[in-house]
Design a protein around this motif. Structure first.
Motif, PDB file in Angstrom:
ATOM      1  N   LYS A  53       0.832  -1.202   0.000  1.00  0.00           N
ATOM      2  CA  LYS A  53       0.000   0.000   0.000  1.00  0.00           C
ATOM      3  C   LYS A  53       0.867   1.253   0.000  1.00  0.00           C
ATOM      4  O   LYS A  53       0.566   2.224  -0.685  1.00  0.00           O
ATOM      5  CB  LYS A  53      -0.922  -0.012   1.213  1.00  0.00           C
ATOM      6  N   ARG A  54       1.951   1.215   0.735  1.00  0.00           N
ATOM      7  CA  ARG A  54       2.852   2.363   0.793  1.00  0.00           C
ATOM      8  C   ARG A  54       3.613   2.523  -0.521  1.00  0.00           C
ATOM      9  O   ARG A  54       3.805   3.624  -1.003  1.00  0.00           O
ATOM     10  CB  ARG A  54       3.826   2.186   1.951  1.00  0.00           C
ATOM     11  N   ALA A  55       4.018   1.407  -1.131  1.00  0.00           N
ATOM     12  CA  ALA A  55       4.824   1.471  -2.350  1.00  0.00           C
ATOM     13  C   ALA A  55       3.990   1.812  -3.579  1.00  0.00           C
ATOM     14  O   ALA A  55       4.474   2.455  -4.502  1.00  0.00           O
ATOM     15  CB  ALA A  55       5.547   0.145  -2.573  1.00  0.00           C
ATOM     16  N   SER A  56       2.743   1.368  -3.619  1.00  0.00           N
ATOM     17  CA  SER A  56       1.916   1.596  -4.807  1.00  0.00           C
ATOM     18  C   SER A  56       0.850   2.652  -4.574  1.00  0.00           C
ATOM     19  O   SER A  56      -0.166   2.664  -5.248  1.00  0.00           O
ATOM     20  CB  SER A  56       1.262   0.289  -5.246  1.00  0.00           C
ATOM     21  N   SER A  57       1.066   3.555  -3.629  1.00  0.00           N
ATOM     22  CA  SER A  57       0.066   4.587  -3.358  1.00  0.00           C
ATOM     23  C   SER A  57       0.028   5.650  -4.462  1.00  0.00           C
ATOM     24  O   SER A  57      -0.939   6.388  -4.569  1.00  0.00           O
ATOM     25  CB  SER A  57       0.332   5.247  -2.007  1.00  0.00           C
ATOM     26  N   ASP A  58       1.077   5.727  -5.271  1.00  0.00           N
ATOM     27  CA  ASP A  58       1.120   6.745  -6.322  1.00  0.00           C
ATOM     28  C   ASP A  58       0.203   6.405  -7.493  1.00  0.00           C
ATOM     29  O   ASP A  58      -0.368   7.291  -8.107  1.00  0.00           O
ATOM     30  CB  ASP A  58       2.552   6.902  -6.832  1.00  0.00           C
ATOM     31  N   SER A  59       0.067   5.140  -7.808  1.00  0.00           N
ATOM     32  CA  SER A  59      -0.751   4.751  -8.959  1.00  0.00           C
ATOM     33  C   SER A  59      -2.154   4.401  -8.510  1.00  0.00           C
ATOM     34  O   SER A  59      -2.359   3.836  -7.443  1.00  0.00           O
ATOM     35  CB  SER A  59      -0.128   3.560  -9.682  1.00  0.00           C
ATOM     36  N   ASP A  60      -3.119   4.740  -9.355  1.00  0.00           N
ATOM     37  CA  ASP A  60      -4.510   4.433  -9.056  1.00  0.00           C
ATOM     38  C   ASP A  60      -4.998   3.221  -9.832  1.00  0.00           C
ATOM     39  O   ASP A  60      -6.185   3.029 -10.002  1.00  0.00           O
ATOM     40  CB  ASP A  60      -5.401   5.638  -9.382  1.00  0.00           C
ATOM     41  N   ALA A  61      -4.096   2.398 -10.315  1.00  0.00           N
ATOM     42  CA  ALA A  61      -4.475   1.223 -11.094  1.00  0.00           C
ATOM     43  C   ALA A  61      -5.186   0.223 -10.196  1.00  0.00           C
ATOM     44  O   ALA A  61      -4.927   0.134  -8.992  1.00  0.00           O
ATOM     45  CB  ALA A  61      -3.243   0.583 -11.712  1.00  0.00           C
ATOM     46  N   ALA A  62      -6.095  -0.522 -10.795  1.00  0.00           N
ATOM     47  CA  ALA A  62      -6.849  -1.510 -10.030  1.00  0.00           C
ATOM     48  C   ALA A  62      -5.957  -2.643  -9.556  1.00  0.00           C
ATOM     49  O   ALA A  62      -6.215  -3.240  -8.515  1.00  0.00           O
ATOM     50  CB  ALA A  62      -7.993  -2.056 -10.870  1.00  0.00           C
ATOM     51  N   CYS A  66       3.169  -5.001  -7.524  1.00  0.00           N
ATOM     52  CA  CYS A  66       3.511  -4.928  -6.103  1.00  0.00           C
ATOM     53  C   CYS A  66       2.366  -5.456  -5.240  1.00  0.00           C
ATOM     54  O   CYS A  66       2.581  -6.219  -4.302  1.00  0.00           O
ATOM     55  CB  CYS A  66       3.856  -3.497  -5.734  1.00  0.00           C
ATOM     56  N   ARG A  67       1.156  -5.072  -5.568  1.00  0.00           N
ATOM     57  CA  ARG A  67      -0.007  -5.517  -4.822  1.00  0.00           C
ATOM     58  C   ARG A  67      -0.224  -7.025  -4.985  1.00  0.00           C
ATOM     59  O   ARG A  67      -0.538  -7.730  -4.024  1.00  0.00           O
ATOM     60  CB  ARG A  67      -1.242  -4.738  -5.265  1.00  0.00           C
ATOM     61  N   GLU A  68      -0.029  -7.534  -6.197  1.00  0.00           N
ATOM     62  CA  GLU A  68      -0.182  -8.967  -6.441  1.00  0.00           C
ATOM     63  C   GLU A  68       0.877  -9.769  -5.698  1.00  0.00           C
ATOM     64  O   GLU A  68       0.597 -10.850  -5.174  1.00  0.00           O
ATOM     65  CB  GLU A  68      -0.111  -9.266  -7.942  1.00  0.00           C
ATOM     66  N   LEU A  69       2.101  -9.249  -5.621  1.00  0.00           N
ATOM     67  CA  LEU A  69       3.152  -9.911  -4.867  1.00  0.00           C
ATOM     68  C   LEU A  69       2.821  -9.918  -3.372  1.00  0.00           C
ATOM     69  O   LEU A  69       3.077 -10.913  -2.679  1.00  0.00           O
ATOM     70  CB  LEU A  69       4.490  -9.220  -5.118  1.00  0.00           C
ATOM     71  N   ALA A  70       2.231  -8.838  -2.897  1.00  0.00           N
ATOM     72  CA  ALA A  70       1.812  -8.786  -1.495  1.00  0.00           C
ATOM     73  C   ALA A  70       0.723  -9.814  -1.220  1.00  0.00           C
ATOM     74  O   ALA A  70       0.736 -10.470  -0.169  1.00  0.00           O
ATOM     75  CB  ALA A  70       1.322  -7.388  -1.142  1.00  0.00           C
ATOM     76  N   TYR A  71      -0.230  -9.974  -2.143  1.00  0.00           N
ATOM     77  CA  TYR A  71      -1.258 -11.009  -1.978  1.00  0.00           C
ATOM     78  C   TYR A  71      -0.624 -12.397  -1.939  1.00  0.00           C
ATOM     79  O   TYR A  71      -1.037 -13.258  -1.158  1.00  0.00           O
ATOM     80  CB  TYR A  71      -2.273 -10.953  -3.113  1.00  0.00           C
TER      81      TYR A  71
END
Length: 131
Positions: A53-62, A66-71
């Protein structure tokens, strides 16, 4: 006021989950505290989400890599938390009844963690970003 009710409900379900975990450890017929190692998984399971969330807060992509790796990492942590009691029961370190209680506690605790992110993860009037 709905935030307070949700927080009280989540704390109640968290207490129920920890009660199952403690019963799996402290009941007289089990009396083995090895299942308490799942507490480590409870603590580290939200960390990949916070980092993503901290690393990808700049992009508004769905969706982002980074988010998928976190999942992916969070799923591995949750599966490990469910696997540890089974492994301990399989090698006869704990009894199968204790394994069942720890698994029930795991389900309740991870449901509570998911509920926390569901209730407080939206960017509406209440946000943890102000901290």
């Amino acid at each position: 006021m709905p935030g307070i009710k949700a927080l009280v409900g989540l704390s109640f379900t968290g207490a129920i989950g920890l009660t199952f975990l403690m019963l799996g450890c402290a009941l007289e017929q089990y009396s083995n505290y090895w299942p308490l190692f799942v507490l480590i998984f409870y603590v580290i399971s939200p960390i990949p989400h916070f980092i993503a969330k901290r690393a990808s807060s700049d992009s508004d992509a769905a969706s982002s890599a980074c988010r998928e790796l976190a999942y992916f990492f969070t799923t591995g942590i949750v599966v490990s938390a469910f696997g540890l009691p089974v492994i301990l029961a399989r090698i006869l370190v704990i009894k199968w009844g204790a394994c069942g209680l720890v698994m029930a506690g795991n389900a309740v605790i991870f449901f509570t963690i998911f509920g926390f992110f569901f209730v407080f993860g939206n960017n509406d009037d209440f946000s943890w970003d102000q901290w």
